[in-house]
Write a protein that holds these residues in place. Structure first.
Motif, PDB file in Angstrom:
ATOM      1  N   ALA A  98      23.888  31.947  26.500  1.00  0.00           N
ATOM      2  CA  ALA A  98      22.807  32.930  26.540  1.00  0.00           C
ATOM      3  C   ALA A  98      21.846  33.041  25.580  1.00  0.00           C
ATOM      4  N   GLN A  99      22.223  32.756  24.593  1.00  0.00           N
ATOM      5  CA  GLN A  99      21.242  31.995  23.181  1.00  0.00           C
ATOM      6  C   GLN A  99      19.994  30.145  24.220  1.00  0.00           C
ATOM      7  N   THR A 100      20.297  30.029  24.858  1.00  0.00           N
ATOM      8  CA  THR A 100      19.411  28.220  25.498  1.00  0.00           C
ATOM      9  C   THR A 100      18.549  29.413  25.633  1.00  0.00           C
ATOM     10  N   TRP A 101      19.432  30.598  27.356  1.00  0.00           N
ATOM     11  CA  TRP A 101      18.136  31.783  27.865  1.00  0.00           C
ATOM     12  C   TRP A 101      17.192  32.086  27.220  1.00  0.00           C
ATOM     13  N   LEU A 102      17.555  32.365  26.419  1.00  0.00           N
ATOM     14  CA  LEU A 102      16.556  33.309  25.525  1.00  0.00           C
ATOM     15  C   LEU A 102      15.538  32.327  24.882  1.00  0.00           C
ATOM     16  N   PRO A 160      10.775  35.522  23.804  1.00  0.00           N
ATOM     17  CA  PRO A 160       9.453  35.277  22.808  1.00  0.00           C
ATOM     18  C   PRO A 160       9.914  34.037  21.499  1.00  0.00           C
ATOM     19  N   LYS A 161       9.573  33.730  21.303  1.00  0.00           N
ATOM     20  CA  LYS A 161      10.006  32.248  19.936  1.00  0.00           C
ATOM     21  C   LYS A 161      10.875  33.338  19.179  1.00  0.00           C
ATOM     22  N   GLY A 162      12.068  33.353  18.980  1.00  0.00           N
ATOM     23  CA  GLY A 162      12.947  33.595  17.945  1.00  0.00           C
ATOM     24  C   GLY A 162      13.796  34.282  17.954  1.00  0.00           C
ATOM     25  N   THR A 163      13.656  34.918  19.552  1.00  0.00           N
ATOM     26  CA  THR A 163      14.320  35.776  20.380  1.00  0.00           C
ATOM     27  C   THR A 163      15.250  35.019  19.626  1.00  0.00           C
ATOM     28  N   ARG A 164      16.299  36.277  19.416  1.00  0.00           N
ATOM     29  CA  ARG A 164      18.318  35.943  19.504  1.00  0.00           C
ATOM     30  C   ARG A 164      19.572  37.416  20.110  1.00  0.00           C
ATOM     31  N   LEU A 165      20.246  36.497  20.036  1.00  0.00           N
ATOM     32  CA  LEU A 165      21.324  37.445  20.020  1.00  0.00           C
ATOM     33  C   LEU A 165      21.650  37.852  19.316  1.00  0.00           C
ATOM     34  N   LYS A 166      22.156  39.419  19.280  1.00  0.00           N
ATOM     35  CA  LYS A 166      23.001  40.169  17.831  1.00  0.00           C
ATOM     36  C   LYS A 166      24.230  40.717  18.507  1.00  0.00           C
ATOM     37  N   ILE A 167      25.930  40.124  18.242  1.00  0.00           N
ATOM     38  CA  ILE A 167      26.526  40.928  18.656  1.00  0.00           C
ATOM     39  C   ILE A 167      27.529  42.006  17.518  1.00  0.00           C
ATOM     40  N   TRP A 168      27.457  43.253  17.871  1.00  0.00           N
ATOM     41  CA  TRP A 168      28.086  44.342  17.017  1.00  0.00           C
ATOM     42  C   TRP A 168      29.658  44.593  16.995  1.00  0.00           C
ATOM     43  N   ASP A 169      30.092  43.892  18.322  1.00  0.00           N
ATOM     44  CA  ASP A 169      31.503  43.428  18.882  1.00  0.00           C
ATOM     45  C   ASP A 169      31.880  42.740  19.492  1.00  0.00           C
ATOM     46  N   ALA A 170      32.864  41.646  19.026  1.00  0.00           N
ATOM     47  CA  ALA A 170      33.429  40.791  19.787  1.00  0.00           C
ATOM     48  C   ALA A 170      35.096  41.068  20.342  1.00  0.00           C
ATOM     49  N   TRP A 171      35.810  40.430  19.853  1.00  0.00           N
ATOM     50  CA  TRP A 171      37.516  40.341  20.008  1.00  0.00           C
ATOM     51  C   TRP A 171      37.998  42.092  19.477  1.00  0.00           C
ATOM     52  N   ARG A 172      38.493  42.763  19.383  1.00  0.00           N
ATOM     53  CA  ARG A 172      39.086  43.960  18.945  1.00  0.00           C
ATOM     54  C   ARG A 172      40.542  44.175  19.115  1.00  0.00           C
ATOM     55  N   PRO A 173      41.510  44.395  17.878  1.00  0.00           N
ATOM     56  CA  PRO A 173      42.333  44.542  17.823  1.00  0.00           C
ATOM     57  C   PRO A 173      43.110  46.182  18.708  1.00  0.00           C
ATOM     58  N   ALA A 184      19.887  36.842  30.238  1.00  0.00           N
ATOM     59  CA  ALA A 184      21.050  36.006  29.400  1.00  0.00           C
ATOM     60  C   ALA A 184      22.286  36.173  29.956  1.00  0.00           C
ATOM     61  N   MET A 185      23.039  37.441  29.909  1.00  0.00           N
ATOM     62  CA  MET A 185      23.934  37.507  29.788  1.00  0.00           C
ATOM     63  C   MET A 185      24.367  37.085  30.823  1.00  0.00           C
ATOM     64  N   THR A 186      24.546  37.294  32.127  1.00  0.00           N
ATOM     65  CA  THR A 186      24.347  37.314  33.159  1.00  0.00           C
ATOM     66  C   THR A 186      24.756  35.473  33.757  1.00  0.00           C
ATOM     67  N   VAL A 187      23.184  35.332  33.256  1.00  0.00           N
ATOM     68  CA  VAL A 187      22.608  33.823  33.536  1.00  0.00           C
ATOM     69  C   VAL A 187      24.472  32.581  32.833  1.00  0.00           C
ATOM     70  N   ALA A 188      24.612  33.578  31.741  1.00  0.00           N
ATOM     71  CA  ALA A 188      25.842  33.125  30.947  1.00  0.00           C
ATOM     72  C   ALA A 188      27.563  32.985  31.341  1.00  0.00           C
ATOM     73  N   GLY A 189      27.519  33.838  32.361  1.00  0.00           N
ATOM     74  CA  GLY A 189      28.889  34.463  32.917  1.00  0.00           C
ATOM     75  C   GLY A 189      28.993  35.498  32.540  1.00  0.00           C
ATOM     76  N   PHE A 190      28.735  36.334  32.174  1.00  0.00           N
ATOM     77  CA  PHE A 190      29.131  37.527  31.534  1.00  0.00           C
ATOM     78  C   PHE A 190      28.608  38.466  33.467  1.00  0.00           C
ATOM     79  N   GLN A 191      29.538  39.758  32.769  1.00  0.00           N
ATOM     80  CA  GLN A 191      29.107  40.891  33.926  1.00  0.00           C
ATOM     81  C   GLN A 191      28.160  42.145  33.129  1.00  0.00           C
TER      82      GLN A 191
END
Ligand SMILES: [Zn+2]
Length: 201
Positions: free
Chosen positions: A62-66, A71-84, A163-170
């Motif tokens: 996804a970051q590679t797609w961005l 625009p230059k410098g755009t990055r992905l930011k994660i607010w949550d990932a695995w949650r117990p 970016a996310m769908t190209v990377a394999g997310f729905q």
């Protein structure tokens, strides 16, 4: 026991810390802060972001797609990932609304499988780009299809979704920030420590 529709092919795929696989992805776990629906910290302050290895690798895609199309410098930011599972239980206690959260008695959230992320975009300075809402703001504004009038918001959301769908997310209909691996059925719930250990907390 496998859940309905689940095949468990990748149930043993290891969990990895996001920053070790995708070091350019910015991580700010909102449940380690008070800026979430519970309005208090659920995770310990030193909680880390973990995902199944194959899911974390998709964040790199996804970051590679961005890098190529945003625009230059755009990055992905994660607010949550695995949650117990215990953390999801706490959220459910605060907001026992099946329209907003998955009922823990019915299997809980796919975040507990290590296959979903809550994500947004930041600019080169690390500032969050304008999106339809903040994290965990539910209602009309959280919908995946933006119906507001700000073209910048629409463009930012489209870039995130592309970016996310190209990377394999729905994308998930009711939460614009919520993305799950499209092959989530291959996985299963998993337990470990949010702060680096292998044992459940
Ligand atoms: Zn989510």
């Amino acid at each position: 026991m496998l859940a309905c529709g689940q095949d468990g092919r990748r149930a043993d795929e290891p969990m990895v810390e996001v920053k070790t696989v995708a070091p350019r992805v910015v991580v700010e776990l909102r449940y380690a802060t008070a800026r979430n629906l519970a309005k208090r910290a659920i995770y310990p302050k030193n909680a880390r972001a973990y995902l199944r290895r194959g899911v974390a690798e998709r964040l790199v895609r996804a970051q590679t797609w961005l890098d190529a199309y945003a625009p230059k410098g755009t990055r992905l930011k994660i607010w949550d990932a695995w949650r117990p599972a215990w953390a999801h239980q706490q959220l459910w206690k605060v907001m026992p609304n099946p329209e907003l959260l998955r009922d823990p008695r019915l299997g809980g959230s796919l975040h507990t499988w290590g296959v979903c992320v809550d994500a947004t975009l930041v600019d080169a300075a690390g500032t969050e780009l304008k999106m339809p809402s903040d994290f965990d703001v539910f209602g009309k504004k959280s919908k995946t299809r933006y119906t507001g009038a700000d073209p910048a918001v629409e463009q930012n959301l489209r870039r995130l979704q592309a970016a996310m769908t190209v990377a394999g997310f729905q994308v998930v209909h009711d939460e614009w920030w919520h993305f799950c691996a499209k092959d989530w059925q291959a996985y299963a719930a998993i337990d470990l420590s949010l702060t680096g250990g292998e044992v459940p907390e």
